[in-house]
Motif scaffolding. Structure first.
Motif, PDB file in Angstrom:
ATOM      1  N   ALA A   9       0.781  -1.118   0.045  1.00 40.68           N
ATOM      2  CA  ALA A   9      -0.214  -0.342  -0.146  1.00 40.68           C
ATOM      3  C   ALA A   9       1.360   0.656   0.068  1.00 40.68           C
ATOM      4  O   ALA A   9       0.245   2.331   0.636  1.00 40.68           O
ATOM      5  CB  ALA A   9      -1.168   0.172   1.256  1.00 40.68           C
ATOM      6  N   THR A  10       2.013   1.074  -0.513  1.00 41.00           N
ATOM      7  CA  THR A  10       3.075   2.389  -0.329  1.00 41.00           C
ATOM      8  C   THR A  10       2.455   3.418  -1.219  1.00 41.00           C
ATOM      9  O   THR A  10       3.725   4.376  -1.728  1.00 41.00           O
ATOM     10  CB  THR A  10       4.524   1.919   0.501  1.00 41.00           C
ATOM     11  OG1 THR A  10       4.496   0.490  -0.789  1.00 41.00           O
ATOM     12  CG2 THR A  10       4.906   1.276   1.339  1.00 41.00           C
ATOM     13  N   SER A  11       2.397   2.196  -2.743  1.00 39.42           N
ATOM     14  CA  SER A  11       2.815   3.500  -3.942  1.00 39.42           C
ATOM     15  C   SER A  11       2.188   2.384  -4.324  1.00 39.42           C
ATOM     16  O   SER A  11       0.486   1.566  -4.319  1.00 39.42           O
ATOM     17  CB  SER A  11       4.359   2.770  -4.469  1.00 39.42           C
ATOM     18  OG  SER A  11       4.563   3.436  -5.955  1.00 39.42           O
ATOM     19  N   GLY A  12       1.313   3.535  -5.679  1.00 36.38           N
ATOM     20  CA  GLY A  12       0.351   3.349  -6.839  1.00 36.38           C
ATOM     21  C   GLY A  12      -0.864   2.425  -6.813  1.00 36.38           C
ATOM     22  O   GLY A  12      -1.259   3.483  -5.869  1.00 36.38           O
ATOM     23  N   TRP A 150       7.553 -14.081 -17.980  1.00 35.36           N
ATOM     24  CA  TRP A 150       7.157 -14.733 -16.241  1.00 35.36           C
ATOM     25  C   TRP A 150       6.722 -13.617 -15.937  1.00 35.36           C
ATOM     26  O   TRP A 150       5.949 -14.418 -15.132  1.00 35.36           O
ATOM     27  CB  TRP A 150       9.122 -14.081 -15.896  1.00 35.36           C
ATOM     28  CG  TRP A 150       9.594 -15.428 -16.221  1.00 35.36           C
ATOM     29  CD1 TRP A 150      10.150 -15.482 -17.167  1.00 35.36           C
ATOM     30  CD2 TRP A 150       9.641 -16.934 -15.765  1.00 35.36           C
ATOM     31  NE1 TRP A 150      10.938 -16.522 -17.311  1.00 35.36           N
ATOM     32  CE2 TRP A 150      10.981 -17.310 -16.265  1.00 35.36           C
ATOM     33  CE3 TRP A 150       8.175 -17.310 -14.990  1.00 35.36           C
ATOM     34  CZ2 TRP A 150      11.133 -19.498 -16.863  1.00 35.36           C
ATOM     35  CZ3 TRP A 150       9.030 -18.655 -15.250  1.00 35.36           C
ATOM     36  CH2 TRP A 150       9.421 -19.319 -15.669  1.00 35.36           C
ATOM     37  N   TYR A 151       6.549 -12.229 -15.717  1.00 36.78           N
ATOM     38  CA  TYR A 151       5.361 -11.225 -15.497  1.00 36.78           C
ATOM     39  C   TYR A 151       3.837 -12.107 -16.186  1.00 36.78           C
ATOM     40  O   TYR A 151       2.934 -12.452 -15.165  1.00 36.78           O
ATOM     41  CB  TYR A 151       4.962 -10.415 -15.693  1.00 36.78           C
ATOM     42  CG  TYR A 151       4.477  -9.140 -15.286  1.00 36.78           C
ATOM     43  CD1 TYR A 151       4.251  -8.844 -14.003  1.00 36.78           C
ATOM     44  CD2 TYR A 151       2.978  -8.686 -15.801  1.00 36.78           C
ATOM     45  CE1 TYR A 151       2.814  -8.149 -13.501  1.00 36.78           C
ATOM     46  CE2 TYR A 151       2.248  -7.991 -15.407  1.00 36.78           C
ATOM     47  CZ  TYR A 151       2.551  -7.493 -13.805  1.00 36.78           C
ATOM     48  OH  TYR A 151       1.260  -6.625 -13.154  1.00 36.78           O
ATOM     49  N   SER A 152       3.390 -12.226 -16.868  1.00 36.87           N
ATOM     50  CA  SER A 152       2.299 -12.807 -17.744  1.00 36.87           C
ATOM     51  C   SER A 152       2.261 -14.142 -16.818  1.00 36.87           C
ATOM     52  O   SER A 152       0.812 -15.251 -16.797  1.00 36.87           O
ATOM     53  CB  SER A 152       2.848 -13.655 -19.705  1.00 36.87           C
ATOM     54  OG  SER A 152       1.414 -12.223 -19.574  1.00 36.87           O
ATOM     55  N   ASP A 185      -0.916   4.014 -14.609  1.00 36.25           N
ATOM     56  CA  ASP A 185       0.460   4.474 -13.936  1.00 36.25           C
ATOM     57  C   ASP A 185       0.692   4.990 -12.997  1.00 36.25           C
ATOM     58  O   ASP A 185       0.871   5.944 -12.675  1.00 36.25           O
ATOM     59  CB  ASP A 185      -0.635   6.193 -15.008  1.00 36.25           C
ATOM     60  CG  ASP A 185       0.828   7.341 -14.832  1.00 36.25           C
ATOM     61  OD1 ASP A 185       2.305   6.585 -14.881  1.00 36.25           O
ATOM     62  OD2 ASP A 185       0.552   9.131 -15.197  1.00 36.25           O
ATOM     63  N   THR A 186       1.878   3.733 -13.161  1.00 37.19           N
ATOM     64  CA  THR A 186       2.219   4.158 -11.409  1.00 37.19           C
ATOM     65  C   THR A 186       3.533   3.940 -11.535  1.00 37.19           C
ATOM     66  O   THR A 186       4.726   3.407 -12.881  1.00 37.19           O
ATOM     67  CB  THR A 186       1.386   2.462 -10.368  1.00 37.19           C
ATOM     68  OG1 THR A 186       2.290   1.112 -11.485  1.00 37.19           O
ATOM     69  CG2 THR A 186       0.625   2.377 -10.572  1.00 37.19           C
ATOM     70  N   PRO A 187       4.934   3.719 -10.637  1.00 39.09           N
ATOM     71  CA  PRO A 187       5.789   3.674 -10.690  1.00 39.09           C
ATOM     72  C   PRO A 187       6.073   2.068 -11.433  1.00 39.09           C
ATOM     73  O   PRO A 187       7.173   1.776 -12.191  1.00 39.09           O
ATOM     74  CB  PRO A 187       7.292   3.726  -9.301  1.00 39.09           C
ATOM     75  CG  PRO A 187       5.172   4.513  -8.447  1.00 39.09           C
ATOM     76  CD  PRO A 187       4.352   4.519  -9.241  1.00 39.09           C
TER      77      PRO A 187
HETATM   78  N1  LIG Z   1       0.750  -0.320 -12.993  1.00 39.68           N
HETATM   79  C1  LIG Z   1       0.039  -1.522 -13.961  1.00 39.68           C
HETATM   80  O1  LIG Z   1       0.368  -1.356 -15.389  1.00 39.68           O
HETATM   81  C2  LIG Z   1      -0.519  -2.745 -13.494  1.00 39.68           C
HETATM   82  C3  LIG Z   1      -1.597  -2.940 -14.318  1.00 39.68           C
HETATM   83  C4  LIG Z   1      -2.375  -4.643 -14.358  1.00 39.68           C
HETATM   84  C5  LIG Z   1      -1.970  -4.930 -13.108  1.00 39.68           C
HETATM   85  N2  LIG Z   1      -0.705  -4.180 -11.845  1.00 39.68           N
HETATM   86  C6  LIG Z   1      -0.551  -5.010 -10.682  1.00 39.68           C
HETATM   87  O2  LIG Z   1      -1.140  -3.609  -9.267  1.00 39.68           O
HETATM   88  C7  LIG Z   1      -1.022  -4.131  -8.891  1.00 39.68           C
HETATM   89  C8  LIG Z   1       0.072  -2.542  -7.393  1.00 39.68           C
HETATM   90  O3  LIG Z   1       1.013  -2.467  -8.952  1.00 39.68           O
HETATM   91  P1  LIG Z   1       1.412  -1.046  -9.341  1.00 39.68           P
HETATM   92  O4  LIG Z   1       1.577  -1.237 -10.626  1.00 39.68           O
HETATM   93  O5  LIG Z   1       0.727  -0.193  -7.644  1.00 39.68           O
HETATM   94  O6  LIG Z   1       2.575  -0.994  -8.842  1.00 39.68           O
HETATM   95  P2  LIG Z   1       3.479  -0.549  -7.535  1.00 39.68           P
HETATM   96  O7  LIG Z   1       3.392   1.288  -7.493  1.00 39.68           O
HETATM   97  O8  LIG Z   1       5.196  -0.374  -7.952  1.00 39.68           O
HETATM   98  O9  LIG Z   1       2.887  -0.727  -6.135  1.00 39.68           O
HETATM   99  C9  LIG Z   1       3.496  -1.914  -5.936  1.00 39.68           C
HETATM  100  C10 LIG Z   1       3.488  -2.507  -4.540  1.00 39.68           C
HETATM  101  O10 LIG Z   1       4.025  -4.035  -4.055  1.00 39.68           O
HETATM  102  C11 LIG Z   1       4.836  -3.912  -3.293  1.00 39.68           C
HETATM  103  N3  LIG Z   1       5.475  -5.115  -3.113  1.00 39.68           N
HETATM  104  C12 LIG Z   1       6.527  -5.185  -3.805  1.00 39.68           C
HETATM  105  N4  LIG Z   1       7.773  -6.258  -3.304  1.00 39.68           N
HETATM  106  C13 LIG Z   1       7.001  -6.378  -2.559  1.00 39.68           C
HETATM  107  C14 LIG Z   1       7.024  -7.737  -1.146  1.00 39.68           C
HETATM  108  N5  LIG Z   1       7.911  -8.438  -1.590  1.00 39.68           N
HETATM  109  N6  LIG Z   1       6.135  -7.661  -0.066  1.00 39.68           N
HETATM  110  C15 LIG Z   1       5.287  -6.667   0.127  1.00 39.68           C
HETATM  111  N7  LIG Z   1       5.179  -5.764  -0.462  1.00 39.68           N
HETATM  112  C16 LIG Z   1       5.569  -5.948  -2.133  1.00 39.68           C
HETATM  113  C17 LIG Z   1       5.625  -2.141  -3.376  1.00 39.68           C
HETATM  114  O11 LIG Z   1       6.007  -1.736  -2.139  1.00 39.68           O
HETATM  115  P3  LIG Z   1       7.978  -1.524  -1.844  1.00 39.68           P
HETATM  116  O12 LIG Z   1       7.603   0.017  -2.432  1.00 39.68           O
HETATM  117  O13 LIG Z   1       8.594  -1.262  -0.665  1.00 39.68           O
HETATM  118  O14 LIG Z   1       8.599  -0.872  -3.248  1.00 39.68           O
HETATM  119  C18 LIG Z   1       4.317  -1.142  -3.730  1.00 39.68           C
HETATM  120  O15 LIG Z   1       3.650  -0.986  -2.756  1.00 39.68           O
HETATM  121  C19 LIG Z   1       0.345  -5.630  -9.168  1.00 39.68           C
HETATM  122  O16 LIG Z   1      -0.233  -6.954  -8.266  1.00 39.68           O
HETATM  123  C20 LIG Z   1       0.685  -5.207  -9.965  1.00 39.68           C
HETATM  124  O17 LIG Z   1       0.997  -6.652 -11.437  1.00 39.68           O
HETATM  125  C21 LIG Z   1      -0.217  -3.049 -11.972  1.00 39.68           C
END
Ligand SMILES: NC(=O)c1ccc[n+]([C@@H]2O[C@H](COP(=O)([O-])OP(=O)(O)OC[C@H]3O[C@@H](n4cnc5c(N)ncnc54)[C@H](OP(=O)(O)O)[C@@H]3O)[C@@H](O)[C@H]2O)c1
Length: 274
Positions: A9-12, A150-152, A185-187
């Motif tokens: 919950a720290t990001s995106g 691998w993500y897929s 749009d996330t990191p």
């Molecule tokens: N962005 C996209 O286009 C997109 C599209 C479809 C699905 N998603 C999915 O949405 C979800 C969130 O992604 P996001 O785009 O919001 O990415 P993000 O901004 O990079 O956020 C990822 C979050 O996961 C945490 N995290 C990573 N590894 C972890 C671990 N080992 N244990 C606990 N927390 C961990 C990160 O913590 P830290 O801050 O400590 O790194 C961060 O809070 C993911 O499951 C991603 O696959 C994203």
């Protein structure tokens, strides 16, 4: 007040969901990997006039998961009403370019970490006779695009495992939903592109992928946060929620002949000369 745990919950998306759900009356516990990020999360919630409590968690560490769930049980009087398995990692790259260590890391986080946290919260939900599990899947769980294998693979497996879980526990009162966002749009999106390896035979394909992604107008994370809220507030939550047009396109592409999909993807990603 219904309690919900959001991993990552720290990001995106996770942060947007935590703040959004707190604003809509949920008791929110967001997880973070460091105390510094945990403090930033609680401060961001306080700034918007709401309360989010933070618990430390690394989903790849079984001990950390157990400690976090024990702490969450204390905060919620036995266990959370809902778990949103959002924490995720993106590892891009062609099949030949991704190391086994990176492949393991993405599966540990995006698949085994989700399973671990879900197993740990299910007993309290069962005792209560109700609960919600929301899995953050992706359009990558619906269509396997080159340079993202691998993500897929992790997200396809998450889709399969979640279908199984939903069918197995349907009589328990616990409802399970998948959310399938397209580009958001996330990191994760920008960092994923920045981490693609250079100087490989796929360099031109990576550049083409970067250009294609740069041309998109991704939705903001609030769009997914609103969908998480729908999955938690609907009396009868859906099995799957798509967010953005990419997921709809992915479903449509399944109706096309596989050869057409292959040729189109190869051409778009300049893979014909590799
Ligand atoms: N962005 C996209 O286009 C997109 C599209 C479809 C699905 N998603 C999915 O949405 C979800 C969130 O992604 P996001 O785009 O919001 O990415 P993000 O901004 O990079 O956020 C990822 C979050 O996961 C945490 N995290 C990573 N590894 C972890 C671990 N080992 N244990 C606990 N927390 C961990 C990160 O913590 P830290 O801050 O400590 O790194 C961060 O809070 C993911 O499951 C991603 O696959 C994203």
């Amino acid at each position: 007040m219904r309690s919900v745990v959001i991993t990552g919950a720290t990001s995106g998306i996770g942060k947007a969901a935590a703040l959004g759900l707190a604003a809509h009356g949920f008791q929110v516990i967001g997880t973070a990997r460091t105390t510094e990020k945990a403090d930033k999360l609680t401060a961001a919630a306080a700034e918007s006039g709401h309360r989010v409590r933070a618990v430390l968690l690394d989903v790849t560490d079984p001990g950390s998961c157990q400690d976090a769930v024990a702490e969450i049980a204390e905060l919620t009087g036995g266990g959370p009403w809902a778990l949103v398995n959002n924490a995720g990692l993106a590892v891009g790259g062609a099949f030949e370019d991704v190391s086994e260590a990176d492949a393991r890391a993405v599966l540990e986080t995006n698949l085994l970490g989700v399973a671990r946290m879900t197993r740990l919260v299910l007993p309290s939900m069962r005792r209560r006779g109700e609960g919600r599990i929301v899995q953050m899947s992706s359009v990558a769980g619906l269509i396997a695009t080159p340079l993202n294998g691998w993500y897929s693979a992790g997200k396809y497996a998450l889709e399969a495992l979640t279908d199984v879980l939903r069918r197995e526990i349907a009589a328990s009162g616990i409802r399970v939903s998948l959310i399938e966002p397209g580009f958001i749009d996330t990191p994760m999106l920008s960092e994923g592109i920045a981490r693609l390896p250079a100087h490989t035979r796929y360099a031109e394909a990576y550049e083409a992928a970067g250009r294609l992604i740069a041309r998109r107008r991704p939705l903001g994370p609030d769009a997914v946060a609103r969908t998480v809220r729908r999955a938690l507030t609907a009396p009868n939550p859906r099995r799957r929620y798509s967010v953005g047009h990419e997921a709809r396109m992915a479903r449509l592409s399944r109706l096309l002949p596989p050869a057409t999909v292959d040729v189109t993807m190869r051409a778009c990603l300049r893979l014909n000369r590799v």
